[in-house]
Design a protein around this motif. Structure first.
Motif, PDB file in Angstrom:
ATOM      1  N   ARG A  81       0.838  -1.211   0.000  1.00 30.28           N
ATOM      2  CA  ARG A  81       0.000   0.000   0.000  1.00 30.28           C
ATOM      3  C   ARG A  81       0.869   1.255   0.000  1.00 30.28           C
ATOM      4  NH1 ARG A  81      -2.875  -2.846   3.953  1.00 30.28           N
ATOM      5  NH2 ARG A  81      -2.144  -1.474   5.628  1.00 30.28           N
ATOM      6  N   ALA A  82       1.964   1.226   0.769  1.00 28.46           N
ATOM      7  CA  ALA A  82       2.855   2.388   0.820  1.00 28.46           C
ATOM      8  C   ALA A  82       3.435   2.691  -0.553  1.00 28.46           C
ATOM      9  CB  ALA A  82       3.963   2.138   1.831  1.00 28.46           C
ATOM     10  N   VAL A  83       3.871   1.670  -1.261  1.00 25.77           N
ATOM     11  CA  VAL A  83       4.441   1.866  -2.600  1.00 25.77           C
ATOM     12  C   VAL A  83       3.366   2.366  -3.563  1.00 25.77           C
ATOM     13  CG1 VAL A  83       5.497   0.682  -4.559  1.00 25.77           C
ATOM     14  CG2 VAL A  83       6.269   0.180  -2.223  1.00 25.77           C
ATOM     15  N   ASP A  84       2.196   1.768  -3.508  1.00 22.74           N
ATOM     16  CA  ASP A  84       1.107   2.195  -4.396  1.00 22.74           C
ATOM     17  C   ASP A  84       0.702   3.644  -4.147  1.00 22.74           C
ATOM     18  OD1 ASP A  84       1.067  -0.323  -5.503  1.00 22.74           O
ATOM     19  OD2 ASP A  84      -0.676  -1.023  -4.361  1.00 22.74           O
ATOM     20  N   ALA A  85       0.883   4.121  -2.905  1.00 27.84           N
ATOM     21  CA  ALA A  85       0.488   5.488  -2.547  1.00 27.84           C
ATOM     22  C   ALA A  85       1.602   6.506  -2.783  1.00 27.84           C
ATOM     23  CB  ALA A  85       0.043   5.533  -1.091  1.00 27.84           C
ATOM     24  N   GLY A  86       2.732   6.065  -3.321  1.00 29.63           N
ATOM     25  CA  GLY A  86       3.799   7.009  -3.666  1.00 29.63           C
ATOM     26  C   GLY A  86       4.989   6.990  -2.749  1.00 29.63           C
ATOM     27  N   GLY A  87       5.023   6.065  -1.791  1.00 28.75           N
ATOM     28  CA  GLY A  87       6.190   5.915  -0.929  1.00 28.75           C
ATOM     29  C   GLY A  87       7.072   4.781  -1.410  1.00 28.75           C
ATOM     30  N   THR A  88       7.999   4.361  -0.563  1.00 21.91           N
ATOM     31  CA  THR A  88       8.848   3.212  -0.864  1.00 21.91           C
ATOM     32  C   THR A  88       8.876   2.320   0.367  1.00 21.91           C
ATOM     33  OG1 THR A  88      10.867   4.336  -0.127  1.00 21.91           O
ATOM     34  CG2 THR A  88      10.298   4.522  -2.458  1.00 21.91           C
ATOM     35  N   SER A  89       9.320   1.083   0.161  1.00 21.68           N
ATOM     36  CA  SER A  89       9.419   0.141   1.265  1.00 21.68           C
ATOM     37  C   SER A  89      10.594  -0.780   1.052  1.00 21.68           C
ATOM     38  CB  SER A  89       8.136  -0.686   1.388  1.00 21.68           C
ATOM     39  OG  SER A  89       8.284  -1.695   2.380  1.00 21.68           O
ATOM     40  N   ALA A  90      11.311  -1.053   2.118  1.00 20.41           N
ATOM     41  CA  ALA A  90      12.287  -2.127   2.094  1.00 20.41           C
ATOM     42  C   ALA A  90      11.549  -3.456   2.149  1.00 20.41           C
ATOM     43  CB  ALA A  90      13.241  -1.998   3.285  1.00 20.41           C
ATOM     44  N   GLU A  91      12.223  -4.528   1.820  1.00 18.03           N
ATOM     45  CA  GLU A  91      11.609  -5.850   1.858  1.00 18.03           C
ATOM     46  C   GLU A  91      11.224  -6.201   3.291  1.00 18.03           C
ATOM     47  OE1 GLU A  91      10.155  -9.273   0.068  1.00 18.03           O
ATOM     48  OE2 GLU A  91      11.045  -7.512  -0.906  1.00 18.03           O
ATOM     49  N   PRO A  92       9.967  -6.564   3.543  1.00 19.43           N
ATOM     50  CA  PRO A  92       9.591  -6.985   4.892  1.00 19.43           C
ATOM     51  C   PRO A  92      10.412  -8.179   5.353  1.00 19.43           C
ATOM     52  CG  PRO A  92       7.641  -6.575   3.545  1.00 19.43           C
ATOM     53  CD  PRO A  92       8.816  -6.546   2.618  1.00 19.43           C
ATOM     54  N   TYR A  93      10.638  -8.250   6.648  1.00 20.10           N
ATOM     55  CA  TYR A  93      11.463  -9.334   7.193  1.00 20.10           C
ATOM     56  C   TYR A  93      10.886  -9.791   8.523  1.00 20.10           C
ATOM     57  CZ  TYR A  93      13.412  -5.710  10.242  1.00 20.10           C
ATOM     58  OH  TYR A  93      13.557  -4.695  11.165  1.00 20.10           O
ATOM     59  N   ASP A  94      11.218 -11.034   8.874  1.00 19.91           N
ATOM     60  CA  ASP A  94      10.793 -11.595  10.148  1.00 19.91           C
ATOM     61  C   ASP A  94      11.863 -11.345  11.199  1.00 19.91           C
ATOM     62  OD1 ASP A  94       8.438 -12.625   9.084  1.00 19.91           O
ATOM     63  OD2 ASP A  94       9.387 -14.529   8.531  1.00 19.91           O
ATOM     64  N   MET A  95      11.414 -10.964  12.396  1.00 18.58           N
ATOM     65  CA  MET A  95      12.297 -10.900  13.549  1.00 18.58           C
ATOM     66  C   MET A  95      11.573 -11.545  14.714  1.00 18.58           C
ATOM     67  SD  MET A  95      11.135  -8.179  15.679  1.00 18.58           S
ATOM     68  CE  MET A  95      12.594  -7.356  16.320  1.00 18.58           C
ATOM     69  N   ILE A  96      12.224 -11.609  15.846  1.00 21.50           N
ATOM     70  CA  ILE A  96      11.715 -12.417  16.943  1.00 21.50           C
ATOM     71  C   ILE A  96      10.326 -12.007  17.413  1.00 21.50           C
ATOM     72  CG2 ILE A  96      12.843 -11.018  18.724  1.00 21.50           C
ATOM     73  CD1 ILE A  96      13.412 -13.707  20.179  1.00 21.50           C
ATOM     74  N   TYR A  97       9.977 -10.717  17.244  1.00 22.87           N
ATOM     75  CA  TYR A  97       8.696 -10.233  17.760  1.00 22.87           C
ATOM     76  C   TYR A  97       7.614 -10.101  16.699  1.00 22.87           C
ATOM     77  CZ  TYR A  97      11.669  -9.095  21.734  1.00 22.87           C
ATOM     78  OH  TYR A  97      12.556  -9.169  22.783  1.00 22.87           O
ATOM     79  N   GLY A  98       7.946 -10.333  15.433  1.00 26.02           N
ATOM     80  CA  GLY A  98       6.935 -10.197  14.401  1.00 26.02           C
ATOM     81  C   GLY A  98       7.555  -9.967  13.033  1.00 26.02           C
ATOM     82  N   ARG A  99       6.749  -9.513  12.105  1.00 22.40           N
ATOM     83  CA  ARG A  99       7.208  -9.222  10.743  1.00 22.40           C
ATOM     84  C   ARG A  99       7.160  -7.707  10.545  1.00 22.40           C
ATOM     85  NH1 ARG A  99       8.711 -11.840   6.312  1.00 22.40           N
ATOM     86  NH2 ARG A  99       8.084 -11.153   4.226  1.00 22.40           N
ATOM     87  N   VAL A 100       8.238  -7.157  10.036  1.00 19.95           N
ATOM     88  CA  VAL A 100       8.448  -5.713  10.029  1.00 19.95           C
ATOM     89  C   VAL A 100       8.841  -5.240   8.636  1.00 19.95           C
ATOM     90  CG1 VAL A 100       9.810  -3.819  11.026  1.00 19.95           C
ATOM     91  CG2 VAL A 100       9.178  -5.777  12.451  1.00 19.95           C
TER      92      VAL A 100
END
Length: 255
Positions: free
Chosen positions: A217-236
């Protein structure tokens, strides 16, 4: 749901706001990302705009008062029972006061301070405005962590200003990460020591249902995003809005 009707305890992140060059573009972006609605303030108050979820304020955005500004970030405000006393403690601990303390009509009393590492944050003594009225659920503030190359001085500063106790993170002992806890033991955030950090800054993490979907959604709205990743507390995912403002979105692990 985590709806609030009373003031958060002192030392708790209680409000966030963002100054950007283009209010309309910001509302389009954050509305698409989080489903927020907006209550645009009058010109005499700088068009300070409440971001609403279910009709309740969860953040604010406004046109940046500095037309030459090139850096933008979500500014976090910490609750305090006495803004003047907290500002004085910040100064006594080696920090500086950027603005205030000052009253904001009947809404509350505020100051902007800078810690000994150069990170900026706000103080908020609630009046009619208690701060975020929904937290810790999708499309609202989840937590704030300070990233700095000077974790030792930062720990000393915030313990002196807010009376935090400091705990290492047993889940990630290889990292220089300190939990900040209010005197009642409640965790309010942390300090991440990163020797590669070129600037000290409080980060903002918003909870979402699905980090991958939020990144799209962020990319579609004109922003950018790094690749989501898993960490011990969740996906970020680390998101950058159309103005270069960085923040994170996170979702609990599904399995």
């Amino acid at each position: 749901m985590s709806e609030l009707t009373t003031t958060q305890p002192a030392g708790t992140p209680t409000w966030i706001d963002l100054g950007i060059p283009d209010l309309d573009r910001a509302m389009t972006f954050y509305g698409a990302l989080f489903g927020w609605e907006f209550d645009v303030g009058p010109a005499e108050f700088g068009h300070y705009t409440q971001c609403l979820l279910r009709g309740r304020p969860v953040a604010a955005i406004r046109p940046n008062p500095d037309p030459d500004a090139t850096e933008f970030w979500w500014n976090v405000f910490f609750a305090t029972d006495d803004c003047d006393a907290a500002a004085a403690r910040a100064r006594d601990a080696g920090g500086s006061i950027i603005t205030g303390p000052m009253d904001v009509l009947d809404q509350g009393r505020t100051a902007i301070i800078k810690d000994t590492t150069g990170a900026q944050c706000g103080l908020w003594q609630a009046g009619a405005h208690i701060g975020c009225e929904i937290v810790n659920e999708p499309n609202t503030l989840l937590r704030n962590d300070l990233v700095t190359a000077e974790s030792g001085p930062a720990r000393d500063f915030y313990a002196a200003v807010f009376g935090y106790t400091l705990d290492a993170n047993p889940d990630m002992p290889e990292l220089d990460f300190t939990f900040l806890r209010r005197p009642d033991g409640h965790e309010i955030g942390g300090i991440a020591g990163d020797p590669k950090a070129t600037k000290s800054r409080w980060g903002t993490l918003f909870q979402v249902d699905d980090a991958d979907a939020a990144a799209r959604r962020a990319v579609d709205a004109g922003g950018t995003s790094a690749e989501p990743y898993d960490m011990i507390y969740g996906r970020v995912a680390n998101i950058t809005d159309p103005f270069g403002t960085e923040f994170d979105v996170g979702a609990p692990m599904t399995s």
